[in-house]
Design an enzyme around this catalytic site. Sequence first.
Site, PDB file in Angstrom:
ATOM      1  N   LYS A  84       0.855  -1.201   0.000  1.00 56.92           N
ATOM      2  CA  LYS A  84       0.000   0.000   0.000  1.00 56.92           C
ATOM      3  C   LYS A  84       0.881   1.238   0.000  1.00 56.92           C
ATOM      4  O   LYS A  84       1.722   1.424   0.894  1.00 56.92           O
ATOM      5  CB  LYS A  84      -0.846   0.022   1.266  1.00 56.92           C
TER       6      LYS A  84
HETATM    7  C1  E4P Z   1      -8.582   0.480   3.170  1.00 55.97           C
HETATM    8  O1  E4P Z   1      -7.739  -0.229   2.687  1.00 55.97           O
HETATM    9  C2  E4P Z   1      -8.499   1.073   4.519  1.00 55.97           C
HETATM   10  O2  E4P Z   1      -7.810   0.169   5.352  1.00 55.97           O
HETATM   11  C3  E4P Z   1      -9.829   1.286   5.175  1.00 55.97           C
HETATM   12  O3  E4P Z   1     -10.896   0.916   4.323  1.00 55.97           O
HETATM   13  C4  E4P Z   1      -9.991   2.593   5.846  1.00 55.97           C
HETATM   14  O4  E4P Z   1     -11.259   2.648   6.438  1.00 55.97           O
HETATM   15  P1  E4P Z   1     -11.673   3.708   7.552  1.00 55.97           P
HETATM   16  O5  E4P Z   1     -11.971   5.012   6.858  1.00 55.97           O
HETATM   17  O6  E4P Z   1     -12.895   3.118   8.172  1.00 55.97           O
HETATM   18  O7  E4P Z   1     -10.519   3.828   8.500  1.00 55.97           O
END
Ligand code: E4P
Length: 216
Positions: A84
């Site tokens: 990521k």
């Molecule tokens: C995506 O890969 C993220 O880990 C995640 O969806 C973030 O979600 P949040 O906005 O609930 O923290």
Amino acid sequence: MEFFIDTANPNEIRKAFEMGVIDGVTTNPTLISKENRDFLPLVREICEIIKGLPISLEVLSLKSEGMIEEARNLAEIGNNVVVKIPMTAEGLRAIKTLGAEGIKTNTTLVFSPTQALLAAKAGTTYVSPFIGRLDDISQTGMDLVEQIVAIFKNYRFGSKVIVSSIRHPIHVVEAALIGADVATIPYKVIDQLVQHPLTDIGIEKFLEDWKKVPKR
Ligand code: E4P
């Protein structure tokens, strides 16, 4: 449509994986910190459970050189690791280099169609628009997903769209109607997708009625 589970909790991953509907895992530094465990043993335990399915692990460096180095180390954990990378100019540079090395990337923290377009042009494997966080500031997050899916279709980009920051089942339904490639879903929402009160009432009634069937 692929379902990823958005958690670093091995128990949740195991339960969802055993349901047979999970195609991968996404994590982020916040989710990892919630487990209060050393990073590598935690990730290895998750990899054991998911047996080769993709798992997204995030870099923390802000400069492309640091991101690339971290990504190479993460990719050593297993060839199912997707790195990521945050959606910045430095991130784009890293995505390009990593793509050339065959390392898969998931461009994270995407909040606009232009960011998604840039990430696709840099050759990212996945883009992650965070729809719940847009909803939180009174912008309709799903509009962004619709735009990205249309843009990628127009130009036949190979990057897949992961609908991220999902908060409830309607997000999943809307993502599926738009035709997004992947939804990454917290365990609680996966559980909500399963439930329907009429299913429970129906099962109860069938069991009751079965008792009335004469048994010889
Ligand atoms: C995506 O890969 C993220 O880990 C995640 O969806 C973030 O979600 P949040 O906005 O609930 O923290």
